[in-house]
Write a protein that holds these residues in place. Structure first.
Motif, mmCIF file in Angstrom:
data_model
loop_
_atom_site.group_PDB
_atom_site.id
_atom_site.type_symbol
_atom_site.label_atom_id
_atom_site.label_comp_id
_atom_site.label_asym_id
_atom_site.label_seq_id
_atom_site.Cartn_x
_atom_site.Cartn_y
_atom_site.Cartn_z
ATOM 1 N N LEU A 52 0.838 -1.204 0.000
ATOM 2 C CA LEU A 52 0.000 0.000 0.000
ATOM 3 C C LEU A 52 0.869 1.248 0.000
ATOM 4 O O LEU A 52 0.615 2.212 -0.729
ATOM 5 C CB LEU A 52 -0.920 0.005 1.219
ATOM 6 N N ALA A 67 -4.947 0.816 -5.047
ATOM 7 C CA ALA A 67 -4.576 0.464 -3.673
ATOM 8 C C ALA A 67 -5.666 -0.392 -3.029
ATOM 9 O O ALA A 67 -5.370 -1.391 -2.357
ATOM 10 C CB ALA A 67 -4.330 1.726 -2.855
ATOM 11 N N ASP A 126 -5.233 -4.130 -1.706
ATOM 12 C CA ASP A 126 -5.500 -4.395 -0.292
ATOM 13 C C ASP A 126 -6.485 -5.549 -0.151
ATOM 14 O O ASP A 126 -6.328 -6.426 0.703
ATOM 15 C CB ASP A 126 -6.050 -3.128 0.371
#
Ligand SMILES: Nc1ncnc2c1ncn2[C@@H]1O[C@H](COP(=O)(O)OP(=O)(O)O)[C@@H](O)[C@H]1O
Ligand SMILES: [Mg+2]
Lengths: 273, 240
Positions: free
Chosen positions: B157, B201, B205
């Motif tokens: 991230l 992102a 994730d």
């Protein structure tokens, strides 16, 4: 045969856990180290498989100095069973039992067969083979620990308070199973406990230890009860109190055995056992 | 609200489609930078973390380094390295900066994972005759995997966000649109670029969230759950 020759252990922090310990542990029988917590039992046991290195002295197995052996190879031929079972939590029961067989490159199918047979030996249902340790009761985990200790068919089995964390009923059961196993297998067992009753039950030889690994007395349970070396031993084995301070009373022509509380403990049969 | 509408309009515009850096290429660059960065950082940080976790040595140093490195300003580090290495090697400078920024999380995940393994389990593994290497590979690594994956997750991230700055040193990636938009005052483009980075992102994730479940070692999940899944053999042996 395991020989301790003036073995001492001082830990890096200065603790003198064992000082000048001499003992010969005979083969094919059970020797119990018994003493209160912190007296050096675990340290003595772990010096046999080199989990602890002595600061001085030697330990010989069948005449061979363990310090001169490869520690990993040594451990693979000595069974070790400990209180919390020490099983690998991410491996199934069968994989735990066969860990060392697999390390020694025993073919998978053969290891599996031996593992399942060992489950029978220690009284575990084969249906539990795929379970993980966290899915077993404390008593079952200890059985797996014993099976793992027996897997490489070791001559020597080291047991460090293996039944200390299970409830009394299960403990009694496990003790009886160990006696049965030992009758069949005749291993050289070194068993550590702080429980004198357990020691008397399981031991062919008892070694009563004081702080610093000092031997207070060694001998068979009978010898120790008949002739405690000193007040410490007499007190430790409870020769003067409770269920071991027995007296006799004649009732209707028979001899009744009475314990320290005045309760009838049994009937005396002359010449029995 | 208007600005968001404009940003989404830009995302679907002819202008983006015909841009000197097409969207697909920018995504590709961004992922490539991120992947290579995390890979290199992992190749350094995982062995180092395992060594620290297994031996217990160098822990204080590792904690210090990770703490200090986390406080590093990423943008400053990139500019500094590009300046030091020269503009012709700006790609290398940026890579080094990204890798340095990714290492702390991975290092912490690796050694924390190993450290979190019950010492009694490790002791038992040693006592039955595992070598130190076997203890690491067969016991500590699998049991520590969830924490390592957690460390990789934060590193990814962070890297995905930081790689946006690659645009500053003309390396492309999704940051290109943002950085190009600033002098032009093109807020739709800036916001659109930012939305793309955020979306990437979030997707990554999510993937790591799934991975974290997959690597959870069996046998450690809750007992009740497994008992329920396996009622036939539950409590088959009577007492022990
Ligand atoms: N690794 C160690 N470092 C320092 N002291 C230790 C260590 N292991 C044991 N000791 C100390 O050595 C003594 C004997 O310990 P131990 O052999 O575990 O006793 P027991 O098993 O009889 O309870 C205790 O005082 C204990 O605190
Ligand atoms: Mg102990």
């Amino acid at each position: 045969m395991i020989e301790f020759r003036s073995v001492s252990k001082q830990f890096p922090d200065g603790t003198k856990a064992v000082q000048g310990f001499d003992l010969t542990v005979p083969s094919h029988s059970t020797t119990v180290f018994v003493g209160s917590s912190g007296c050096g039992k675990t340290t003595l046991l772990r010096m046999v498989n080199r989990m602890v290195e002595p600061s001085a002295g030697q330990i010989l197995i069948d005449g061979e100095d363990v310090a001169k052996t490869d520690a990993v190879q040594l451990r693979r031929r000595i069974g070790y069973v400990m209180q919390n079972s020490g099983l690998l939590p991410h491996r199934s029961v069968l994989d735990n039992i066969t860990t060392v067989l697999r390390l020694n490159k025993t073919p998978k199918a053969e290891a599996r067969e031996r593992g399942l047979a060992l489950m029978d030996t220690v009284g575990l249902d084969r249906a539990l083979a795929k379970r993980y340790p966290s899915q077993l009761s404390g008593g079952q985990q200890q059985r797996v620990g014993v099976a793992r200790g027996l897997a490489v068919e070791p001559n020597i089995l080291l047991m460090d308070e293996p039944f200390g964390a299970v409830d009394p009923i299960v403990r009694t059961e496990l003790q009886q199973e160990l006696l049965r196993l030992q009758r069949d297998l005749g291993k050289t067992v070194v068993f550590v406990t702080h429980d004198i009753d357990e020691a008397f039950l399981l031991g062919d030889q008892i070694v009563i230890l004081k702080k610093g690994g000092v031997i207070a007395q060694q001998g068979s349970p009978e010898e120790i009860l008949a002739n405690p070396a000193d007040d410490f031993v007499a007190d430790f084995v409870g020769a003067n109190r409770g269920k071991r301070a027995l007296s006799l009373k004649q009732v209707d022509g028979r001899t009744i055995v009475i314990d320290a509380d005045g309760k009838a403990a049994g009937v005396l049969h002359e010449g029995a056992a | 609200m208007n600005l968001f509408a404009e940003a989404f309009a830009w995302l679907t515009s002819e202008e983006l489609a015909n841009s000197s850096l097409p969207l697909g290429e920018a995504f590709g660059q961004h992922l490539y930078f991120s992947f290579v960065t995390v890979l290199i950082a992992a190749l350094i940080a995982v062995p180092a973390g395992y060594l620290i976790g297994h031996t217990g040595k160098g822990r204080e140093i590792a904690v210090g380094i990770t703490g200090a490195a986390r406080a590093l300003p990423s943008f400053g580090l990139i500019l500094l390295l590009v300046l030091v290495l020269g503009v012709t090697r700006s790609e290398l400078g940026a890579f080094i900066a990204f890798v340095l920024l990714a290492i702390p999380s991975i290092l912490a995940g690796a050694y924390a994972g190993v450290e979190a393994v019950d010492r009694r389990t490790v002791d038992a593994a040693r006592a039955v005759g595992m070598t130190e290497w076997q203890i690491l590979v067969k016991v500590e690594a699998p049991l520590g995997l969830p924490l390592l994956v957690g460390g990789l997750r934060s590193a990814v991230l962070q890297v995905v966000a930081t790689v946006t700055l690659a645009g500053y040193v003309n390396l492309g990636g999704l940051g290109y649109y943002i950085i190009q938009g600033v002098p032009l005052g093109r807020f739709d483009q800036i916001l659109g670029g930012a939305v793309l980075v955020i979306a990437l992102a979030l997707v990554l994730d999510g993937l790591f969230g799934l991975l974290a479940r997959v690597v959870e070692p069996q046998g450690l999940a809750s007992r009740t759950q497994r008992r329920r899944a396996d009622p036939a053999t539950a409590e088959t042996t009577a007492s022990a």
